[in-house]
Design an enzyme around this catalytic site. Sequence first.
Site, PDB file in Angstrom:
ATOM      1  CG  HIS A 131       4.357  -5.792  -0.078  1.00 30.45           C
ATOM      2  ND1 HIS A 131       3.828  -7.334   0.846  1.00 30.45           N
ATOM      3  CD2 HIS A 131       5.221  -6.336  -0.498  1.00 30.45           C
ATOM      4  CE1 HIS A 131       3.509  -8.105  -0.354  1.00 30.45           C
ATOM      5  NE2 HIS A 131       4.902  -7.444  -1.595  1.00 30.45           N
ATOM      6  CG  ASP A 168       1.584  -7.226  -6.698  1.00 28.03           C
ATOM      7  OD1 ASP A 168       2.181  -5.989  -7.131  1.00 28.03           O
ATOM      8  OD2 ASP A 168       2.332  -7.665  -5.904  1.00 28.03           O
ATOM      9  CG  HIS A 170       4.976 -10.607  -4.102  1.00 32.57           C
ATOM     10  ND1 HIS A 170       4.868  -9.377  -5.523  1.00 32.57           N
ATOM     11  CD2 HIS A 170       5.317 -11.098  -3.743  1.00 32.57           C
ATOM     12  CE1 HIS A 170       5.825 -10.098  -5.638  1.00 32.57           C
ATOM     13  NE2 HIS A 170       6.732 -11.254  -5.124  1.00 32.57           N
ATOM     14  CG  ASP A 257       3.928  -8.687  -8.771  1.00 32.25           C
ATOM     15  OD1 ASP A 257       2.790  -8.294  -9.158  1.00 32.25           O
ATOM     16  OD2 ASP A 257       4.711  -8.370  -7.528  1.00 32.25           O
TER      17      ASP A 257
HETATM   18 ZN   LIG Z   1       4.400  -7.625  -5.948  1.00 33.54          ZN
END
Ligand SMILES: [Zn+2]
Length: 360
Positions: A131, A168, A170, A257
């Site tokens: 991120h 992931d 995200h 995740d």
């Molecule tokens: Zn994540």
Amino acid sequence: MTRVGITFNKNHHLHDSLLNGYPCPENPGRIKIILDYIEKSGLIDDNNIRFYDASPAYVRDILRVHTEQYVELIKACAKDPCQNPGKDVYVCPSSFDVVLQAIGCVLKAGDLVMTGECSHGYAIIRPPGHHAGPDSCNGFCIFNNSGILARYLRDVRGLERIAIVNMDAHASDGTYAAFESDPNVLCISMHQDQKTLYPFKGFIRDIGVRPALGYCINMEMPTESGNSEYSIFYDEIAEKVLDKFDPQIVILECGFDSYYKEPLANLNLTVDGYYRIIFKLASKWNVVSLLEGGYHDDLGLLASVVLRALSGIGNIEDEVDQVDLLASRRVKTRKEFNNNLSLLKNRLEPYWGPWDVLKG
Ligand SMILES: [Zn+2]
């Protein structure tokens, strides 16, 4: 040749939000349970899978992706625990030393592959990185670990075609921001529908900018997507694009995740789903896998699955009853998935199509 070389940042425990007085899901316990599990797993030996030491990276390595002002901001935040560089990011007094060591581990994992010492690398590091963009960060990440490795491989090792694959839950928004106009780096992110999950970025329509149009790929996985949806996306789009791009190395942003037990996301991958994609990547390309997110109790189990897939050892038996999992999946999920898959194919058609005649 050792098949898989593992590195981890030994000082990671010094990056801990409790030192600033509050808890966070991204904490030292994550790596501890992974290392404990791997140690007990019996997978480590001197031939096939082994640990390597790494030296800290230099600031110049970070500057290949991030701006000098942003690096200075992180240093300033480390001196003042009241300062935060971004949303959901904490920095402690030793965090800068921790991230230099983490990046050192990432670069070492890349070098193990580049020198032929290992076929694949696995950097078990924290904090995560995907991120973090060139001048900003979010979501527990400080510096973009995968991006820094990609630029190192290009600038120092002379590679011209590097792929970064995110699995992931995200979206890999920081990596996208760093490489949206870089045709040397192909970014493929498969992540939970960004309308339902942080960072609320990574739409199918986002495919990079000139001169790298088509080189950033975002697949929106509807909530409750599981092994079969991930497999279909990998087989029908990701692998075909990778075949055509012909990367000299694949960097895998391997967050845990997307797993069915993850409390912070809503996807249904099991050990079989992770194993299948990583095994397929590793059977065609040299892979450097990096730990990203994952905040449940099975991180160690999944790290062992990564090692098995990279080294070509068979998978452990999936403990999840597939029938139950499939029965619980909404028909709506598959319908949305099929719709997204077809939207993405159409969006990418001018760059990577036609799909049926690509070699696969
Ligand atoms: Zn994540």
